[in-house]
Design an enzyme around this catalytic site. Structure first.
Site, PDB file in Angstrom:
ATOM      1  N   GLU A  31      -0.459   4.107   8.362  1.00  0.00           N
ATOM      2  CA  GLU A  31      -1.781   4.067   8.972  1.00  0.00           C
ATOM      3  C   GLU A  31      -2.884   4.467   7.988  1.00  0.00           C
ATOM      4  O   GLU A  31      -4.028   4.012   8.109  1.00  0.00           O
ATOM      5  CB  GLU A  31      -1.813   4.974  10.205  1.00  0.00           C
ATOM      6  CG  GLU A  31      -3.143   4.997  10.957  1.00  0.00           C
ATOM      7  CD  GLU A  31      -3.588   3.628  11.444  1.00  0.00           C
ATOM      8  OE1 GLU A  31      -4.813   3.404  11.526  1.00  0.00           O
ATOM      9  OE2 GLU A  31      -2.714   2.773  11.738  1.00  0.00           O
ATOM     10  N   HIS A  33      -3.081   3.585   4.800  1.00  0.00           N
ATOM     11  CA  HIS A  33      -3.456   2.344   4.122  1.00  0.00           C
ATOM     12  C   HIS A  33      -4.257   1.432   5.046  1.00  0.00           C
ATOM     13  O   HIS A  33      -5.246   0.815   4.627  1.00  0.00           O
ATOM     14  CB  HIS A  33      -2.204   1.591   3.661  1.00  0.00           C
ATOM     15  CG  HIS A  33      -1.374   2.305   2.661  1.00  0.00           C
ATOM     16  ND1 HIS A  33      -0.175   2.904   2.987  1.00  0.00           N
ATOM     17  CD2 HIS A  33      -1.553   2.519   1.327  1.00  0.00           C
ATOM     18  CE1 HIS A  33       0.356   3.443   1.906  1.00  0.00           C
ATOM     19  NE2 HIS A  33      -0.460   3.236   0.885  1.00  0.00           N
TER      20      HIS A  33
END
Length: 279
Positions: A31, A33
């Site tokens: 999450e 990224h």
């Protein structure tokens, strides 16, 4: 979404694109990224993510061979986020011959992470410059979790006169405040429960400074003692001036406390920005 593995077809695909936001990754996406992807979408029309595990930034004793490689899963996540292009080159594409020309960062690369991972930022700066030259984005997004890396990339863009806006994405945390990292999957169950202590000791340092404590050396030493007591092998807990990453002075305004420590076989990093109360 286009998945492209070579430079020439990528450049062909980008002809006519004048509003590009770029998010370089090594894969193993989570999450954190994906939050960078969402930030990129707010800045430009065409979003490109790269997936490349860069050998140059790993020491021989580090986890290059072990690092998560989940290309199919990563591409599915990126497509859900509205990414237009994934650039996923093989090593021979970016390094067709031995990379003899390297980007040597400023002395700031020799402290903190650079002290404990010699050559790391040389490898990061070199691959980032190569990717910038290939993609030629107008905006690139990097996470604050890798705080020193963000600083070095900003300096890279500034000193090489690259017409690229470097955007900082906030650190994304699990519900217990552990900073998300691709390496978190290395943690055993009991280590995962203990892993939040790094955030906790950094939070304690932050509270102390924001409450008026200026004994920085004492705060750093105490934080490392707490980690050692609970089985951590600590590389550093360090209070720095936010803009330069020089050791913080009592009169400094904006600061950041950074920490890196090994829990079992897993090395974790984290940081928290500090804004002391004005006297």
């Amino acid at each position: 979404m286009d998945v492209i593995t070579d430079i020439s077809p990528l450049r062909t695909r980008l002809v006519g694109e004048s509003s590009i936001a770029f998010v370089p990754t090594m894969g193993g996406l989570h999450e954190g990224h994906l939050s960078l992807i969402r930030a990129a979408r707010q800045h430009r029309e065409c979003v490109i993510a790269s997936i490349f595990v860069n050998r140059l930034q790993f020491a021989p004793t580090e986890d290059f061979d072990r690092y998560p490689r989940t290309l199919e899963q990563d591409c599915a996540l990126l497509e859900e986020q509205g990414v237009h292009i994934v650039f996923a080159p093989e090593e021979k594409t970016l390094y067709p011959v031995p990379q003899e020309f390297m980007v040597e960062p400023s002395p700031i690369a020799n402290m903190l992470e650079g002290k404990y991972r010699p050559g790391f930022f040389r490898g990061v700066a070199t691959v980032v410059l190569k990717l910038f030259n290939i993609v030629q984005p107008q905006t690139a997004v990097f996470g604050k979790k890798d705080y020193q890396q963000l600083h070095i990339v900003r300096e890279l863009a500034r000193q090489f006169n690259l017409p690229i806006e470097i955007v900082a994405g906030e650190t994304v945390r699990a519900s217990d405040n552990l900073a998300l990292s691709s390496r978190n999957r290395y943690l055993r169950e009991e280590e995962r429960a203990e892993a939040i202590r790094l955030y906790q000791v950094l939070s304690q340092v932050k509270r102390e400074i924001e409450g008026g404590n200026r004994n920085f050396a004492g705060l750093e030493e105490n934080a490392m003692k707490i980690l050692a007591t609970h089985g951590w092998n600590t590389d550093y807990v360090s209070i720095r001036e936010r803009d330069t990453l020089a050791p913080a002075q009592p009169r400094d305004g904006n600061m950041v406390v950074l920490g890196a420590a090994r829990l079992g076989e897993t090395r974790l990093i984290d940081n928290l920005e500090i804004t002391p109360k004005k006297e």
